[in-house]
Design an enzyme around this catalytic site. Structure first.
Site, PDB file in Angstrom:
ATOM      1  CD  GLU A 124      -2.902   1.279   2.162  1.00 47.80           C
ATOM      2  OE1 GLU A 124      -2.725   0.539   3.152  1.00 47.80           O
ATOM      3  OE2 GLU A 124      -3.987   2.013   2.133  1.00 47.80           O
ATOM      4  N   GLY A 263       2.959   2.209  10.964  1.00 48.87           N
ATOM      5  CA  GLY A 263       2.654   1.597  12.134  1.00 48.87           C
ATOM      6  C   GLY A 263       2.514   0.002  11.861  1.00 48.87           C
ATOM      7  CB  ALA A 264       0.575  -2.291  11.744  1.00 51.09           C
ATOM      8  CG  MET A 265       0.138  -3.265   4.899  1.00 53.60           C
ATOM      9  SD  MET A 265      -0.784  -1.796   4.425  1.00 53.60           S
ATOM     10  CE  MET A 265      -1.942  -2.705   3.293  1.00 53.60           C
ATOM     11  CG  ASN A 267       0.208  -6.666   3.749  1.00 53.02           C
ATOM     12  OD1 ASN A 267      -0.035  -5.985   3.130  1.00 53.02           O
ATOM     13  ND2 ASN A 267       0.831  -6.723   5.006  1.00 53.02           N
ATOM     14  CG  HIS A 299      -6.486   0.434  12.489  1.00 49.09           C
ATOM     15  ND1 HIS A 299      -7.144   1.664  12.244  1.00 49.09           N
ATOM     16  CD2 HIS A 299      -5.920   0.242  11.361  1.00 49.09           C
ATOM     17  CE1 HIS A 299      -7.047   2.199  11.060  1.00 49.09           C
ATOM     18  NE2 HIS A 299      -6.134   1.629  10.379  1.00 49.09           N
ATOM     19  CD  GLU A 300      -3.252  -1.924  10.399  1.00 48.52           C
ATOM     20  OE1 GLU A 300      -3.623  -2.134   9.323  1.00 48.52           O
ATOM     21  OE2 GLU A 300      -2.682  -0.869  10.940  1.00 48.52           O
ATOM     22  CG  HIS A 303      -7.932  -1.810   7.726  1.00 47.79           C
ATOM     23  ND1 HIS A 303      -8.795  -0.958   7.121  1.00 47.79           N
ATOM     24  CD2 HIS A 303      -6.875  -1.369   7.996  1.00 47.79           C
ATOM     25  CE1 HIS A 303      -8.236   0.330   7.135  1.00 47.79           C
ATOM     26  NE2 HIS A 303      -7.120   0.401   7.800  1.00 47.79           N
TER      27      HIS A 303
HETATM   28  N1  BES Z   1      -3.261   1.038   5.735  1.00 50.08           N
HETATM   29  C1  BES Z   1      -2.492   1.565   6.973  1.00 50.08           C
HETATM   30  C2  BES Z   1      -0.931   1.356   6.697  1.00 50.08           C
HETATM   31  C3  BES Z   1      -0.240   2.263   5.617  1.00 50.08           C
HETATM   32  C4  BES Z   1      -0.428   3.643   5.467  1.00 50.08           C
HETATM   33  C5  BES Z   1       0.335   1.698   4.405  1.00 50.08           C
HETATM   34  C6  BES Z   1       0.112   4.343   4.543  1.00 50.08           C
HETATM   35  C7  BES Z   1       0.867   2.327   3.559  1.00 50.08           C
HETATM   36  C8  BES Z   1       0.787   3.757   3.640  1.00 50.08           C
HETATM   37  C9  BES Z   1      -2.906   0.904   8.126  1.00 50.08           C
HETATM   38  O1  BES Z   1      -4.010   0.338   8.260  1.00 50.08           O
HETATM   39  C10 BES Z   1      -2.796   1.945   9.118  1.00 50.08           C
HETATM   40  O2  BES Z   1      -3.569   2.890   8.985  1.00 50.08           O
HETATM   41  N2  BES Z   1      -1.830   2.031  10.182  1.00 50.08           N
HETATM   42  C11 BES Z   1      -1.591   2.911  10.973  1.00 50.08           C
HETATM   43  C12 BES Z   1      -2.138   2.689  12.340  1.00 50.08           C
HETATM   44  C13 BES Z   1      -3.546   2.622  12.718  1.00 50.08           C
HETATM   45  C14 BES Z   1      -3.726   2.351  14.266  1.00 50.08           C
HETATM   46  C15 BES Z   1      -4.151   4.270  12.537  1.00 50.08           C
HETATM   47  C16 BES Z   1      -0.268   3.282  10.949  1.00 50.08           C
HETATM   48  O3  BES Z   1       0.407   2.718  10.299  1.00 50.08           O
HETATM   49  O4  BES Z   1       0.189   4.390  11.392  1.00 50.08           O
HETATM   50 ZN    ZN Z   2      -5.570   1.721   8.424  1.00 53.26          ZN
END
Ligand code: BES
Ligand code: ZN
Length: 856
Positions: A124, A263-265, A267, A299-300, A303
């Site tokens: 992403e 923070g995390a993804m 997939n 959160h993840e 999704h």
């Molecule tokens: N989908 C995002 C991760 C992401 C963000 C991938 C930008 C590529 C580009 C993931 O679900 C997300 O939102 N992560 C947040 C943490 C969340 C608890 C708000 C993050 O990584 O900060």
């Molecule tokens: Zn997210």
């Protein structure tokens, strides 16, 4: 300089070809990797066949088994076009990539080192195109089969879905084949080639299916995965109970990596996490961190329905998955602690960071209409304001109707790539007022709601008005639907007399509360925007007495906290020099709550950050002046509590670790009281600090006091700073905190921060480490806007622009309001930012700088 190209929402066109399925074969070698892709395409509309691809070395290309001639196709930096294709065909490509030198942490890249060397993906938003040629856009969904091949020293080979086969090969190599039966967009593809340990568990869904749960981490970290595993199980159950959403695959995997931009993804079935958002143990993670881990896991996981099963039609719709999912993770977290404290945290972030974004040169709508680089749009506006819009609809509709609306959303759009309009129309099937909220997605700027009330016999009339600033480049602002949760109290007895959810839809409106029966000689006290029912700036005509009353009597925890914040803000803004209202509200409130709700008691001491206070200025902003005023209040509060703070601190002895809201609240309150005791110069406070450090039983106790020792520059500071480092030298995340707590201290100069950045263990390729110092510097406006501060920070951006443009661009956000500085600082800031613009080259950084400097 040529303007980077913009993409517009209005230009959206559906994909020309659909993908029926894709087979990938990724072979990892010591110095490179090859990716074979066999993809079945089917024409949907008229148009050219164009695939995206970046940094790929094309080795071979064939259609239906027939190798193509170089005249048959064209490759440039971003695309592969094939001039003539059948309407249905199979494309085979082989590309070579070099994950070993990929410092952007996008696509397939190498992370860690030595025994912990691993290869992970981040696709992403547009990283899949760095793995192979593909229609890398969220509305092209397909089924993936992934074969991974690597040397056996990488025992862990993971990809999305179910494991179909695995085995040994010659030359000390092995392979694994995975198949994901669900159709997904390419941004949800993931694979991992590593040498990891695994923590396993199971979860039985409400449909009675058993799901294997696995958390992968290095041997060193695997014992810190239990908190995350529990959070995963809690999330799975919560989503079933609250949204009727069950998990769909047989396996759910989480992999921890130390090098990750975000923070995390999420997939599909294979989440990849920054170690900072998954590892947690009482000894190494503070309560704050451990709570964050739980919310990121949730959160993840959430999704899987809001993002994966129903995804975005295009990246302009990003808030569709992120805003809704943030709302869901906030609700989940609120069910695991005091709802008021959860709301306070969420609002504090919104106000300190999203309002800042919305008031400066990077302001944009929750659904933007154009962008240059999508990675620059994972913003607080899309996430936090996006979550607030969903919350407003949920609040207005009520629990049952909202659930009816979300059920309809899942029923209607499962398996599709949709838009914000689709989301609203599903919600509107349960309550048509949901469709009023579209303008919230389109209009930038934070609305200001002002108001007062008048009393006439037993009728109380509440008058409300709204105004949103006109952001250059957008249509003139219109009135938005703003839910204002309002209560009326009897000013004498403290009784709650009435409560209503008002819906302000016009520029100005009056709302009547009839039959308000007050005690004799009493007055009504009105409390508006309870639980922060809308993401607005409030200017309600409260008297100081009303606010003090609300601190004591408001039954809704958020507004109780807010009343005190309003008193504090009035003092900080110089509207009064009388701090007695603050102290006389704060002291009894804390005294009452410190036993029953220590966490809320602790939060009553919150002060807006220096950065947040700076937002009040449209010009002539002098950070030093703001800081001085804030420091003065910190001292006044400490001095005002000097007679009780020692007793309160000592009434909270260190006890055996427990992970409950009450225990976390006590740990936080203890740390805050210690800090106040030090500010008030209580005679024994130094000794208390040293003792707490030495007797600490968990990281919250130890880190809280280390921070106090550093911030107050206690005589034995150096000794404790060194001790902390030695104790945790092999815990990267703790050492990150060791960097940030020093960098964040008001006693640490820009030169000291520069020295931290010169250390051997300061690794520029690990975003977590870089954020420790730059993040801390940007929270100290006086230093940030000084010439040395600008110099240090912006030279770091210049360096990151080359190695990791995504992180570089994100770290620039804090400069968006440079033009509000007073003349001299403003000139210097502009000079530094313009100089930076001359030397950077990534479109990520150029877009941000372009927006910041435009018309200024
Ligand atoms: N989908 C995002 C991760 C992401 C963000 C991938 C930008 C590529 C580009 C993931 O679900 C997300 O939102 N992560 C947040 C943490 C969340 C608890 C708000 C993050 O990584 O900060
Ligand atoms: Zn997210």
């Amino acid at each position: 300089m040529s303007e980077p190209t913009k993409v517009y929402l209005k230009d959206y066109t559906p994909p020309v070809f659909a993908v029926k399925n894709i087979d990938l074969d990724i072979k990892l070698y010591d110095e490179y990797a090859t990716v074979y892709a066999k993809t079945a395409y089917e024409r949907k509309t008229a148009g050219q066949f164009v695939l995206f691809g970046r940094d790929l070395q094309l080795q071979s290309i064939a259609i239906d088994g027939q190798a193509l001639d170089t005249a048959d196709y064209a490759v440039d930096d971003e695309t592969l076009s094939i001039h003539h294709t059948p309407d249905e065909f199979v494309l085979e490509t082989v590309v070579k990539i070099v994950p070993q030198t990929n410092t952007t942490l996008e696509g397939l890249y190498q992370a860690g080192s030595g025994d912990e060397l691993m290869f992970v993906t981040q696709c992403e938003a547009e990283g899949f195109r760095k793995i192979t040629f593909f229609p890398d856009r969220p509305d092209v969904l397909t089924e993936y089969r992934t074969r991974l091949e690597a040397p056996k020293r990488f025992k862990t080979l993971l990809a999305n879905g179910n494991l179909i086969d695995s085995g040994e090969l010659d030359d000390d190599r092995h392979f694994a084949i995975w198949h994901d039966p669900t159709k997904k967009p390419s941004y949800l593809f993931a694979c991992v080639i590593a040498n990891l340990e695994v923590l396993s568990d199971t979860f039985t869904t409400m449909e009675g299916r058993e799901v294997l749960l696995e958390v992968y981490a290095t041997a060193h970290d695997i014992d810190k995965c239990h908190v995350g595993m529990q959070a995963l199980k809690d999330s799975m159950k919560w989503d079933e109970e609250n949204y009727g959403c069950a998990y769909d695959l047989d396996r759910y995997m989480i992999v921890a990596t130390s090098q990750f931009n975000m923070g995390a993804m999420e997939n599909k079935g294979l989440n990849i996490f920054n170690t900072s958002c998954v590892l947690s143990s009482p000894e190494t993670a503070t309560d704050e961190r451990s709570f964050r881990v739980k919310s990121v896991i949730a959160h993840e996981y959430f999704h899987n329905w809001t993002g994966n099963r129903i995804t975005c039609r295009d990246w302009f719709q990003l808030c569709l998955k992120e805003g809704f999912t943030v709302f869901r993770d906030q609700s989940f977290s609120g069910d695991f602690r005091s709802k008021a404290v959860q709301r306070i945290d969420d609002v504090a972030l919104l106000r300190s960071a999203q309002f800042d974004e919305d008031s400066g040169s990077l302001a944009h709508p929750v659904r933007p209409e154009s962008f240059v680089e999508i990675n620059n749009f994972y913003t607080l506006t899309i996430y936090e304001k996006g979550a607030e819009i969903v919350r407003m609809m949920a609040t207005l509709m009520g629990k049952e109707k909202f659930r009816q609306g979300t059920d309809e959303y899942f029923r209607r759009y499962d398996g599709q790539a949709v838009t914000v309009e689709d989301f609203l129309s599903a919600l509107a099937s349960a309550d048509e007022r949901a469709s009023l909220f579209l303008p919230w997605y389109r209009q930038p700027g934070t609305p200001v709601v002002s108001g007062d009330f008048v009393v006439n016999g037993d009728t109380v009339t509440v008058n409300l008005a709204q105004k949103t600033r006109h952001v250059a480049g957008y249509d003139a602002p219109i009135a938005l639907p703003i839910p204002v949760d309002t209560a009326i109290f009897d000013g004498k007895s403290g009784k709650l007399l009435a409560q209503k959810m008002l819906l302000l839809t016009q520029d100005a409106q009056s709302f009547e509360f009839e039959g308000i029966n007050l005690d004799a000689d009493s007055r009504p006290v009105v409390s508006v925007l309870r639980n922060f029912s809308a993401p607005v700036k409030l200017e309600f005509d409260y008297t100081n007495e009303d606010l003090a009353f609300l601190v004591a009597h408001e039954t809704e925890g958020f507004n109780r906290w807010q009343a005190l914040q309003t008193l504090i803000n009035r003092w900080l803004a110089g509207q009064t020099d009388d701090a007695s209202f603050i102290l006389s509200s704060l002291k009894p409130a804390v005294s009452k709550l410190r036993e029953s709700d220590p966490m809320l008691a602790a939060r009553l001491f919150d002060l807006p950050s220096q950065k947040e206070l700076g937002m009040a200025y449209e010009e002539n902003y002098d950070p030093a002046k703001v800081k001085a005023r804030r420091d003065e209040l910190v001292q006044i509060i400490a001095d005002g509590l000097a007679d009780v703070v020692g007793d309160w601190y000592q009434a909270l002895p260190l006890v055996a670790y427990e992970d409950t809201p009450d225990a976390r609240g006590r740990r936080l309150l203890r740390n805050i009281l210690l800090d106040i005791a030090l500010t008030a110069k209580i005679a024994q406070a130094d000794t208390w600090a040293y003792e707490q450090y030495q007797q600490a039983g968990c990281m919250s106790e130890r880190f809280g006091v280390l921070s106090a020792i550093i911030n107050h520059d206690l005589p034995r500071k150096a000794e404790f700073v060194a001790d902390f480092y030695d104790r945790f030298a092999d815990e990267e995340l703790v050492i990150d905190s060791w960097f940030s707590v020093q960098a964040a201290s008001g006693k640490t100069s820009v030169a000291d921060i520069a020295a931290l950045m010169q250390r051997e263990d300061y690794d520029w390729n690990t975003p977590n480490r870089v954020r420790t110092t730059l993040g801390a510097l940007s929270a100290k406006p006086v230093q940030l806007w000084s010439e040395e501060g600008l110099q240090l920070y912006l030279s770091a951006i210049e360096r990151l622009d080359k190695s990791n443009p995504q992180v570089a661009a994100r770290m620039l956000g804090g400069f968006a309001r440079w033009y509000t500085l007073e003349e001299k600082a403003r000139t210097i800031a502009k000079q530094y930012l313009s100089q930076l613009q001359q030397v950077v080259s990534s479109k990520n950084v150029l877009e941000v700088l372009g927006n910041m400097l435009k018309d200024k």
